[in-house]
Design a protein around this motif. Structure first.
Motif, PDB file in Angstrom:
ATOM      1  N   THR A 181    -170.759  43.874 -38.412  1.00 47.21           N
ATOM      2  CA  THR A 181    -169.602  43.277 -38.581  1.00 47.21           C
ATOM      3  C   THR A 181    -169.555  43.449 -37.336  1.00 47.21           C
ATOM      4  O   THR A 181    -169.318  42.676 -35.347  1.00 47.21           O
ATOM      5  N   GLU A 182    -169.579  44.951 -36.557  1.00 45.63           N
ATOM      6  CA  GLU A 182    -169.140  45.197 -34.620  1.00 45.63           C
ATOM      7  C   GLU A 182    -170.083  44.525 -34.234  1.00 45.63           C
ATOM      8  O   GLU A 182    -170.413  44.547 -32.590  1.00 45.63           O
ATOM      9  N   CYS A 183    -171.801  44.986 -34.722  1.00 47.21           N
ATOM     10  CA  CYS A 183    -172.581  44.274 -33.959  1.00 47.21           C
ATOM     11  C   CYS A 183    -172.627  43.288 -33.217  1.00 47.21           C
ATOM     12  O   CYS A 183    -173.163  42.257 -32.474  1.00 47.21           O
ATOM     13  N   ALA A 184    -172.219  42.419 -34.283  1.00 47.47           N
ATOM     14  CA  ALA A 184    -172.106  40.829 -34.451  1.00 47.47           C
ATOM     15  C   ALA A 184    -170.792  40.367 -33.566  1.00 47.47           C
ATOM     16  O   ALA A 184    -170.983  39.224 -32.935  1.00 47.47           O
ATOM     17  N   ALA A 185    -169.393  41.379 -33.159  1.00 50.85           N
ATOM     18  CA  ALA A 185    -168.774  40.792 -32.392  1.00 50.85           C
ATOM     19  C   ALA A 185    -169.303  41.205 -30.819  1.00 50.85           C
ATOM     20  O   ALA A 185    -168.089  41.071 -29.659  1.00 50.85           O
ATOM     21  N   PHE A 186    -170.002  42.028 -30.542  1.00 48.63           N
ATOM     22  CA  PHE A 186    -170.479  42.758 -29.055  1.00 48.63           C
ATOM     23  C   PHE A 186    -170.330  42.007 -28.059  1.00 48.63           C
ATOM     24  O   PHE A 186    -170.744  40.620 -28.483  1.00 48.63           O
ATOM     25  N   LYS A 226    -180.248  48.708 -44.106  1.00 44.69           N
ATOM     26  CA  LYS A 226    -179.486  48.038 -44.198  1.00 44.69           C
ATOM     27  C   LYS A 226    -178.122  48.242 -43.808  1.00 44.69           C
ATOM     28  O   LYS A 226    -177.408  49.584 -43.751  1.00 44.69           O
ATOM     29  N   PRO A 227    -177.697  47.720 -42.293  1.00 44.17           N
ATOM     30  CA  PRO A 227    -176.095  48.145 -42.099  1.00 44.17           C
ATOM     31  C   PRO A 227    -174.889  48.279 -42.631  1.00 44.17           C
ATOM     32  O   PRO A 227    -175.035  47.449 -44.039  1.00 44.17           O
ATOM     33  N   SER A 228    -174.236  48.984 -43.252  1.00 46.99           N
ATOM     34  CA  SER A 228    -173.142  48.983 -43.606  1.00 46.99           C
ATOM     35  C   SER A 228    -172.267  47.628 -42.889  1.00 46.99           C
ATOM     36  O   SER A 228    -172.737  46.699 -42.158  1.00 46.99           O
ATOM     37  N   PRO A 229    -171.564  46.942 -43.828  1.00 49.43           N
ATOM     38  CA  PRO A 229    -170.593  45.832 -43.516  1.00 49.43           C
ATOM     39  C   PRO A 229    -169.723  46.210 -42.545  1.00 49.43           C
ATOM     40  O   PRO A 229    -169.699  44.786 -41.283  1.00 49.43           O
ATOM     41  N   GLU A 230    -169.763  47.283 -42.207  1.00 51.53           N
ATOM     42  CA  GLU A 230    -168.944  47.566 -41.364  1.00 51.53           C
ATOM     43  C   GLU A 230    -169.390  47.003 -39.396  1.00 51.53           C
ATOM     44  O   GLU A 230    -169.055  46.332 -38.338  1.00 51.53           O
ATOM     45  N   LEU A 231    -170.179  48.195 -39.541  1.00 51.75           N
ATOM     46  CA  LEU A 231    -171.625  48.179 -38.364  1.00 51.75           C
ATOM     47  C   LEU A 231    -172.462  46.405 -38.419  1.00 51.75           C
ATOM     48  O   LEU A 231    -172.061  46.238 -36.971  1.00 51.75           O
ATOM     49  N   GLY A 261    -172.511  36.900 -32.247  1.00 49.90           N
ATOM     50  CA  GLY A 261    -172.542  36.250 -33.929  1.00 49.90           C
ATOM     51  C   GLY A 261    -174.543  37.541 -33.820  1.00 49.90           C
ATOM     52  O   GLY A 261    -174.487  37.777 -32.585  1.00 49.90           O
ATOM     53  N   ILE A 262    -174.931  37.184 -34.773  1.00 50.35           N
ATOM     54  CA  ILE A 262    -176.092  37.316 -35.216  1.00 50.35           C
ATOM     55  C   ILE A 262    -176.417  35.978 -35.381  1.00 50.35           C
ATOM     56  O   ILE A 262    -176.464  35.593 -37.162  1.00 50.35           O
ATOM     57  N   PRO A 263    -177.339  35.513 -34.568  1.00 48.97           N
ATOM     58  CA  PRO A 263    -178.686  34.828 -35.570  1.00 48.97           C
ATOM     59  C   PRO A 263    -179.255  34.923 -37.210  1.00 48.97           C
ATOM     60  O   PRO A 263    -179.676  35.890 -37.778  1.00 48.97           O
TER      61      PRO A 263
END
Length: 86
Positions: free
Chosen positions: A42-47, A35-40, A55-57
């Motif tokens: 969040t970064e992926c979701a904002a990309f 599982k990714p860290s919350p920070e990662l 976002g991540i569906p």
């Protein structure tokens, strides 16, 4: 579903087991990872990239696998490619 085992993290003896399979029925790569860290996440979701919603569906998830598994991922890609050529 017909899963073909490709490989497991060679450091799996430490209690973790990122794994790669190919779903031969659907021509998909299946990955078990960390599982990714919350920070990662969040970064992926904002990309933002063209054609990709921010976002991540709900039915998707960010998954991390160690770089040492790159060859297994390449092998899984090759298995899927060969299945679509045949």
């Amino acid at each position: 579903m017909s899963l073909r085992f490709i490989g497991i993290d060679p450091n799996t003896g430490d209690g973790e087991s990122p794994t790669v399979w190919v779903d031969q029925d659907n021509g998909e790569i299946v990955i078990q990872g960390w599982k990714p860290s919350p920070e990662l996440e969040t970064e992926c979701a904002a990309f933002e990239v063209p054609g990709h919603a921010v976002g991540i569906p709900e039915r998707e998830q960010v998954v991390r696998v160690p770089a040492r598994m790159a060859q297994m991922l390449r092998e899984a890609c090759d298995v899927v490619d060969r299945a679509h050529i045949s």
